[in-house]
Design an enzyme around this catalytic site. Structure first.
Site, mmCIF file in Angstrom:
data_model
loop_
_atom_site.group_PDB
_atom_site.id
_atom_site.type_symbol
_atom_site.label_atom_id
_atom_site.label_comp_id
_atom_site.label_asym_id
_atom_site.label_seq_id
_atom_site.Cartn_x
_atom_site.Cartn_y
_atom_site.Cartn_z
ATOM 1 N N GLN A 1 2.172 -6.078 -3.036
ATOM 2 C CA GLN A 1 2.701 -6.132 -1.662
ATOM 3 C C GLN A 1 3.991 -5.316 -1.526
ATOM 4 O O GLN A 1 4.195 -4.413 -2.322
ATOM 5 C CB GLN A 1 2.902 -7.591 -1.206
ATOM 6 C CG GLN A 1 1.603 -8.365 -1.037
ATOM 7 C CD GLN A 1 1.062 -8.952 -2.326
ATOM 8 O OE1 GLN A 1 1.788 -9.583 -3.065
ATOM 9 N NE2 GLN A 1 -0.204 -8.762 -2.589
ATOM 10 N N ASP B 1 0.812 -1.224 0.000
ATOM 11 C CA ASP B 1 0.000 0.000 0.000
ATOM 12 C C ASP B 1 0.846 1.275 0.000
ATOM 13 O O ASP B 1 0.446 2.297 0.549
ATOM 14 C CB ASP B 1 -0.958 0.021 1.212
ATOM 15 C CG ASP B 1 -1.859 -1.191 1.222
ATOM 16 O OD1 ASP B 1 -2.278 -1.596 0.130
ATOM 17 O OD2 ASP B 1 -2.123 -1.723 2.307
ATOM 18 N N GLY C 1 1.551 2.971 -2.619
ATOM 19 C CA GLY C 1 1.159 3.851 -3.734
ATOM 20 C C GLY C 1 1.779 3.374 -5.043
ATOM 21 O O GLY C 1 1.980 4.164 -5.961
ATOM 22 N N LYS C 2 2.042 2.057 -5.114
ATOM 23 C CA LYS C 2 2.657 1.502 -6.333
ATOM 24 C C LYS C 2 1.772 1.729 -7.553
ATOM 25 O O LYS C 2 2.260 2.085 -8.623
ATOM 26 C CB LYS C 2 2.896 -0.011 -6.161
ATOM 27 C CG LYS C 2 3.859 -0.366 -5.039
ATOM 28 C CD LYS C 2 3.985 -1.878 -4.876
ATOM 29 C CE LYS C 2 2.750 -2.551 -4.354
ATOM 30 N NZ LYS C 2 2.371 -2.223 -2.976
ATOM 31 N N THR D 1 -9.680 -5.555 1.404
ATOM 32 C CA THR D 1 -10.537 -6.075 2.471
ATOM 33 C C THR D 1 -11.262 -4.958 3.227
ATOM 34 O O THR D 1 -12.115 -5.256 4.066
ATOM 35 C CB THR D 1 -9.694 -6.880 3.489
ATOM 36 O OG1 THR D 1 -8.647 -6.026 3.972
ATOM 37 C CG2 THR D 1 -9.083 -8.109 2.858
ATOM 38 N N GLY D 2 -10.911 -3.702 2.974
ATOM 39 C CA GLY D 2 -11.555 -2.590 3.669
ATOM 40 C C GLY D 2 -11.114 -2.438 5.123
ATOM 41 O O GLY D 2 -11.631 -1.592 5.852
ATOM 42 N N ASN E 1 -4.797 -10.595 -3.702
ATOM 43 C CA ASN E 1 -4.610 -9.989 -2.375
ATOM 44 C C ASN E 1 -4.219 -8.511 -2.527
ATOM 45 O O ASN E 1 -4.383 -7.718 -1.617
ATOM 46 C CB ASN E 1 -3.543 -10.749 -1.559
ATOM 47 C CG ASN E 1 -2.264 -11.036 -2.334
ATOM 48 O OD1 ASN E 1 -2.206 -10.839 -3.544
ATOM 49 N ND2 ASN E 1 -1.258 -11.524 -1.651
ATOM 50 N N LEU F 1 3.048 12.890 0.848
ATOM 51 C CA LEU F 1 3.564 13.977 1.677
ATOM 52 C C LEU F 1 2.396 14.821 2.202
ATOM 53 O O LEU F 1 2.398 15.259 3.356
ATOM 54 C CB LEU F 1 4.533 14.846 0.843
ATOM 55 C CG LEU F 1 5.159 16.035 1.555
ATOM 56 C CD1 LEU F 1 6.039 15.583 2.721
ATOM 57 C CD2 LEU F 1 5.996 16.891 0.593
HETATM 58 P P1 IMO Z 1 -0.787 -4.212 -2.238
HETATM 59 O O1 IMO Z 1 -0.331 -4.775 -3.556
HETATM 60 C C1 IMO Z 1 -0.958 -4.596 2.092
HETATM 61 C C2 IMO Z 1 -0.907 -8.665 3.737
HETATM 62 C C3 IMO Z 1 -2.125 -9.168 4.466
HETATM 63 C C4 IMO Z 1 -1.470 -10.062 5.497
HETATM 64 C C5 IMO Z 1 -0.302 -10.673 4.734
HETATM 65 C C6 IMO Z 1 -0.569 -12.064 4.180
HETATM 66 O O2 IMO Z 1 -2.064 -3.467 -2.278
HETATM 67 O O3 IMO Z 1 0.320 -3.439 -1.600
HETATM 68 P P2 IMO Z 1 -2.024 -12.895 2.123
HETATM 69 O O4 IMO Z 1 -3.495 -12.787 1.831
HETATM 70 O O5 IMO Z 1 -1.162 -12.261 1.085
HETATM 71 O O6 IMO Z 1 -1.609 -14.311 2.418
HETATM 72 O O7 IMO Z 1 -1.814 -12.076 3.496
HETATM 73 O O8 IMO Z 1 -0.042 -9.795 3.654
HETATM 74 N N1 IMO Z 1 -1.135 -8.180 2.359
HETATM 75 C C7 IMO Z 1 -1.109 -6.882 2.003
HETATM 76 N N2 IMO Z 1 -0.975 -5.760 2.757
HETATM 77 N N3 IMO Z 1 -1.056 -4.486 0.758
HETATM 78 C C8 IMO Z 1 -1.162 -5.585 -0.027
HETATM 79 O O9 IMO Z 1 -1.104 -5.533 -1.360
HETATM 80 C C9 IMO Z 1 -1.238 -6.860 0.599
HETATM 81 N N4 IMO Z 1 -1.377 -8.127 0.165
HETATM 82 C C10 IMO Z 1 -1.283 -8.921 1.239
HETATM 83 O O10 IMO Z 1 -2.837 -8.116 5.057
HETATM 84 O O11 IMO Z 1 -0.926 -9.286 6.543
HETATM 85 MG MG MG Z 2 -3.003 -1.780 -1.778
#
Ligand code: IMO
Ligand code: MG
Length: 430
Positions: free
Chosen positions: A221, A13, A15-16, A298-299, A38, A329
């Site tokens: 991620q 998260d 901001g990719k 997931t909200g 995910n 920022l």
């Molecule tokens: P983006 O691409 C933030 C977190 C889940 C959990 C852990 C394992 O939007 O950055 P999983 O379902 O992958 O087996 O969960 O990883 N998680 C993320 N957290 N941004 C994401 O994706 C995530 N994808 C998985 O909350 O802690």
């Molecule tokens: Mg995200």
């Protein structure tokens, strides 16, 4: 050439999606290299319309960009179908634009059931999308690849073997048969949808790069959710780090020209696990509300913390980051003073990189530096010189601490709201 990897440096998260949205404007292809649905990448389009993507690469908003899902991604056919249908309704054209590697492993309903049964969702705080069980099957050589899914007889054979061995511990025979039937029923609708999307992603990207086309490799991620380098076991089941990017799309390591690391100017995390610079209470709530820090998938409310520079320094090293993209920022406006972690103190020693050992992660004392902060609305600022003095000091500190120059700093939700620090780097891409 060239290929650019865009990687998250924190816990996801960062901001990719937004940064890839900026960078893929003149790209020829954008390819996702790991993870599954995910991920939640939020894009704010020109007309302030918001688009949440989970599996489809962020380049899809530009009609000329070809999008790929590489072999390193796990694909839930139903989730992909629904996402594509939603995007089509929003006017996005897909014909000839999306290619999926036949080597991708698919997520099937029993993966979701298995995750629930194992209780991983609550123990680790996963997204409950079946990601862990699908990657576990891949490594255990029990997985169903997209090419297997499209072969009806092979699918039947593999599914029956998996459901009967894996579900029998917690499901009755009638329930097992119901899952199998669900898979075979859905297959009738999903196979004709998937078949035309199958493409040799590795070969197509290789050919594009040989012709001098521009390719963006998109991670999901972030570095500290990486199964090797993250805060294990509170991680995802794939490798988001940049060095996995060529593997996840079928290119050689030398095909990567540059790595752009994306980091928020504070820290967030969804789900369980260590988070040394976490803050709770009114300040965390305020940042969460002004930054809209709720999971796009997931909200769930995201946990909030101060910017952790030892964490960022380590992420820059592991990913071989060439340039930083610093985001949000503007969310820090009014946070005064502004604290930034600059070290971990453990038994009298000061560590400048975040440690791996969970005892240190949970027990070390964090050393903070304070900045006076700023209150101004940054929305219209596009040049570094126009930023408030304290914001400049913060950005300078990040660059000095990590040893990596920043190319771009975002100061508002739209891609128009950003400060360009390295026009030369951007010129090669925009
Ligand atoms: P983006 O691409 C933030 C977190 C889940 C959990 C852990 C394992 O939007 O950055 P999983 O379902 O992958 O087996 O969960 O990883 N998680 C993320 N957290 N941004 C994401 O994706 C995530 N994808 C998985 O909350 O802690
Ligand atoms: Mg995200």
């Amino acid at each position: 050439m060239p290929a650019l990897v865009v990687v998250g440096l924190q816990w996801g998260d960062e901001g990719k999606g937004r940064i890839i949205h900026t960078f893929s404007r003149h790209a020829d292809a954008v390819a996702r290299y790991q993870g599954g649905n995910n991920a939640g990448h939020t894009l704010v389009l020109g007309n302030n319309e918001i688009l949440a993507l989970h599996l489809v690469p962020s380049g899809i908003v530009y009609p000329k960009v070809r999008c790929y899902i590489g072999n390193g991604v796990v694909v839930d056919p139903k989730a992909l179908y629904e996402e594509v249908e939603t995007l089509k309704k929003r006017g996005i054209k897909f014909t000839g634009r999306l290619g999926i590697s036949p080597l991708c492993h698919v997520i099937l309903p029993y993966h979701l059931q298995f995750e629930k049964y194992l209780g991983e969702g609550s123990r680790l705080g996963t997204t409950q999308r079946g990601i862990g069980p699908a990657y576990a099957d891949k490594i255990a050589r029990d997985g169903v690849r997209l090419m297997d899914y499209l072969d009806r007889d092979l699918l039947r054979e593999k599914v029956i073997r998996n459901t009967r061995t894996k579900l029998s511990a917690f499901a009755r025979p009638a329930e097992i048969r119901a899952v199998e039937n669900q898979i075979f029923q859905e297959h009738k609708r999903l196979a004709p949808f998937l078949k035309p999307l199958v493409s040799d992603v590795s070969l197509e990207l290789f050919t594009m790069l040989a012709k001098g086309k521009r390719v963006v490799l998109e991670s999901a991620q972030g570095t500290f959710l990486d199964v090797d380098f993250g805060t294990y076991p509170y991680v995802t089941s794939s490798n988001p780090i940049a060095s996995f990017a060529p593997c996840g799309v079928g290119l050689g390591p030398k095909s990567v020209d540059a790595v752009l690391g994306v980091a928020k100017l504070f820290t967030t995390r969804v789900g369980e696990g260590p988070f040394p610079s976490e803050i709770k209470g009114p300040l965390a709530n305020r940042i969460r509300e002004s930054g809209l820090e709720y999971g796009a998938t997931t909200g769930r409310p995201r946990r909030i913390g101060y910017l952790d520079l030892p964490l960022l320094k380590k992420a820059c090293r592991i990913n071989g980051v060439d340039r930083l993209a610093l985001t949000k920022l503007d969310t820090l406006a009014g946070v005064r003073p502004l604290r930034v972690c600059i070290g971990y103190k453990w038994r009298g020693r000061i560590l400048r990189e975040m440690p791996d050992d969970p005892r240190l992660l949970n027990g070390a004392q964090l050393i903070y530096k304070e900045f006076s902060g700023f209150s101004a609305d940054l929305g219209g600022i596009t040049r570094y010189a126009g930023l408030p003095a304290s914001a400049k000091k913060l950005i300078d500190e990040v660059m000095e601490f990590t040893g990596v120059p920043a190319a771009i700093v975002s100061v508002g939700r739209s891609t128009k709201n950003q400060v360009i620090l390295d026009p030369k780097f951007l010129k090669e891409w925009l």
